[in-house]
Design an enzyme around this catalytic site. Structure first.
Site, PDB file in Angstrom:
ATOM      1  CG  HIS A 122      -1.862   0.988   1.463  1.00  0.00           C
ATOM      2  ND1 HIS A 122      -1.561   2.254   1.895  1.00  0.00           N
ATOM      3  CD2 HIS A 122      -3.206   0.956   1.294  1.00  0.00           C
ATOM      4  CE1 HIS A 122      -2.692   2.958   1.981  1.00  0.00           C
ATOM      5  NE2 HIS A 122      -3.694   2.199   1.627  1.00  0.00           N
ATOM      6  CG  ASP A 199       0.640  -2.410   6.179  1.00  0.00           C
ATOM      7  OD1 ASP A 199      -0.324  -2.533   6.966  1.00  0.00           O
ATOM      8  OD2 ASP A 199       0.576  -1.755   5.124  1.00  0.00           O
ATOM      9  CD  GLN A 202      -6.954  -4.326   4.424  1.00  0.00           C
ATOM     10  OE1 GLN A 202      -7.896  -4.947   4.930  1.00  0.00           O
ATOM     11  NE2 GLN A 202      -7.113  -3.117   3.906  1.00  0.00           N
ATOM     12  CE  LYS A 225      -7.192  -0.126   6.625  1.00  0.00           C
ATOM     13  NZ  LYS A 225      -7.915   0.429   5.494  1.00  0.00           N
ATOM     14  CB  CYS A 364      -3.904   3.471  -1.274  1.00  0.00           C
ATOM     15  SG  CYS A 364      -5.131   4.714  -0.905  1.00  0.00           S
TER      16      CYS A 364
HETATM   17  N1  C6P Z   1      -6.257   0.567   3.019  1.00  0.00           N
HETATM   18  C1  C6P Z   1      -8.173   0.284   1.559  1.00  0.00           C
HETATM   19  O1  C6P Z   1      -9.272   0.603   1.119  1.00  0.00           O
HETATM   20  P1  C6P Z   1      -4.830   3.860   7.201  1.00  0.00           P
HETATM   21  O2  C6P Z   1      -5.427   4.638   6.094  1.00  0.00           O
HETATM   22  O3  C6P Z   1      -3.598   4.513   7.751  1.00  0.00           O
HETATM   23  O4  C6P Z   1      -5.808   3.451   8.241  1.00  0.00           O
HETATM   24  O5  C6P Z   1      -4.373   2.464   6.561  1.00  0.00           O
HETATM   25  C2  C6P Z   1      -3.428   2.463   5.545  1.00  0.00           C
HETATM   26  C3  C6P Z   1      -3.220   1.092   4.998  1.00  0.00           C
HETATM   27  C4  C6P Z   1      -1.976   0.509   5.128  1.00  0.00           C
HETATM   28  N2  C6P Z   1      -1.746  -0.734   4.690  1.00  0.00           N
HETATM   29  C5  C6P Z   1      -2.694  -1.462   4.096  1.00  0.00           C
HETATM   30  C6  C6P Z   1      -2.378  -2.854   3.659  1.00  0.00           C
HETATM   31  C7  C6P Z   1      -3.971  -0.922   3.926  1.00  0.00           C
HETATM   32  O6  C6P Z   1      -4.912  -1.653   3.341  1.00  0.00           O
HETATM   33  C8  C6P Z   1      -4.231   0.391   4.367  1.00  0.00           C
HETATM   34  C9  C6P Z   1      -5.571   1.033   4.132  1.00  0.00           C
HETATM   35  C10 C6P Z   1      -7.614   1.022   2.748  1.00  0.00           C
HETATM   36  O7  C6P Z   1      -7.513  -0.643   1.093  1.00  0.00           O
HETATM   37  C11 C6P Z   1      -7.714   2.508   2.578  1.00  0.00           C
HETATM   38  S1  C6P Z   1      -6.662   3.117   1.317  1.00  0.00           S
END
Ligand code: C6P
Length: 406
Positions: A122, A199, A202, A225, A364
């Site tokens: 991401h 990371d 997910q 999430k 993203c």
């Molecule tokens: N992906 C998606 O729709 P934040 O925005 O900081 O809470 O999470 C960022 C992030 C980092 N790593 C992974 C693997 C992610 O999936 C995400 C967030 C969302 O896929 C919003 S772009």
């Protein structure tokens, strides 16, 4: 028996009609819906004992502080962190990764060093490292993926040399759904002396995650999430590393003593929590962790595997629909696809007319889409409250869109 109907009753938003239809919410990978216990935990603080934490010598502040630190304790045990001081509250995954890039990265990365990422990251796990690499004269190296969205593990040993100081990898891709062999990567990286950041944006919401078993150095995830509120995320870090790192942000609460021209730092984890923290949100996250633990993470993972396998079967059967990523047994609850030559935004818009919420775009992950020869995909993502019936609604709506557009 996984009782989806009972779980759905805990989520008030799921019974709101959308465009005159019952809502099919298939965008939990972007952000999940919130159950009553989380809403109630936050409301209780605002209604019954709201005051700033770590500051007031009075009952409200003591109660809020206790609830905040108790949430930290619950998050620590949820991911099996050995010590609660190793749980730093941030705003989200993105801020947690940036914290490591600014604090650990600026202290430890030197010209010529390498940072190893994967092609399925991401943007949040790419851009902070680009900024660091540009500043320090370091180099980013990407572990390639196969055409079906699996990591090229056969190339790992050749890329992991002594120049690699940090490995930053996603545990589960937000586009391909791929669940990566993080434990094996950590073992190999640590054997080469590299620090590993996972990371887990997910993965923590969807499967059991044990930081001691993984033996990673850092792990980042977001509350929103996993049934928790927005504005709260977590950085887990091994205490020995966090101790040696300089602060990320300066301000109140993160200090021990301040002089006119210098300061000393508070203990972990507060050294990294400058200013009034999002303590009501952290308390909401604590309630989310209790809620998910009450269902059981193994059961959640098994339910999502089942719904995902069914979705892949139903969607792949549609003419002109291509699911990207690996087979169901190698992925979590994310199914991204292209449908004929219809633009993903149009597909998402037409599904919305049927009350079905999916995400469309690059999610993203632009470099990953480019690697796959795509600019955008439609993505359905599943959580505890999704059922095979909703997959049927999605498949039927897509079939209808296909017929309409020829
Ligand atoms: N992906 C998606 O729709 P934040 O925005 O900081 O809470 O999470 C960022 C992030 C980092 N790593 C992974 C693997 C992610 O999936 C995400 C967030 C969302 O896929 C919003 S772009």
């Amino acid at each position: 028996m996984f009782d989806v109907a009972r779980i759905r009753a805990d989520f008030p938003a799921l019974s709101c009609p959308v465009r005159g239809k019952s809502l099919v919410f298939l965008d939990s990978a972007a952000s999940s819906q919130k159950p009553f216990p989380v809403l109630e935990a936050m409301e209780r603080i605002y209604r019954q004992c709201y005051a700033n934490v770590h500051r007031g010598i009075y009952a409200f502040s003591e109660e809020a502080t206790l609830a905040y630190e108790n949430a930290r304790e619950r998050v620590a045990s949820f991911i099996h962190a050995p010590r609660r001081e190793e749980i730093v509250f941030t705003r989200n995954t993105t801020e947690a990764i940036n914290l490591v890039a600014y604090s650990w990265g600026r202290t430890n990365i030197r010209p010529g060093d390498r940072i190893l990422l994967t092609q399925m990251e991401h943007h949040s796990n790419i851009v902070p490292w680009q900024l660091l690499a540009q500043e320090k004269g370091a180099e980013l190296v990407y572990l390639p993926i196969t055409d079906d969205g699996l990591l090229r593990m056969d190339l790992l040993d050749s890329l992991l040399d002594e120049r690699v100081k940090l490995v930053a990898i996603t545990m589960m891709s937000n586009v391909l759904g791929t669940i990566n062999p993080v434990k094996e990567i950590v073992r190999k990286a640590r054997a080469m002396g590299a620090v590993v950041l996972v990371d887990a944006a997910q993965s923590v919401p969807h499967m059991p995650v044990d930081v001691q078993d993984l033996d990673c150095d850092f792990l980042a995830f977001s509350g929103h999430k996993m049934c928790g509120p927005t504005g709260i995320g977590v950085l887990y870090g091994k205490a020995s590393l966090l101790e040696a790192m300089p602060p990320f942000l300066g301000g109140g609460d993160m200090i021990r003593r301040v002089e006119w021209d210098s300061a000393t730092w508070n203990d972990l984890p507060w050294k990294f929590e400058a200013g009034t923290p999002a303590f009501v949100e952290a308390i909401g996250l604590g309630a989310a962790v209790d809620y998910l633990s009450g269902i059981g993470m193994e059961k959640i993972a098994a339910h999502e595997r089942e719904v995902t396998a069914y979705a892949m079967e139903r969607l792949s059967a549609l003419e002109g629909l291509t699911v990207i990523g690996p087979p169901a047994h190698q992925r979590g609850g994310v199914v991204a696809f292209t449908f004929r030559r219809i633009h993903p935004h149009d597909v998402a818009h037409m599904l919305d007319m049927e009350g079905i919420a999916v995400r469309a775009g690059h999610h993203c992950a632009q470099p990953l889409h480019r690697r796959l020869g795509l600019t955008a995909t439609v993505r359905a993502s599943f959580y505890i409250y999704n059922s095979p019936d909703e997959v049927d609604r999605l498949a039927q709506a897509l079939e209808h869109i296909g017929q309409m557009l020829g």
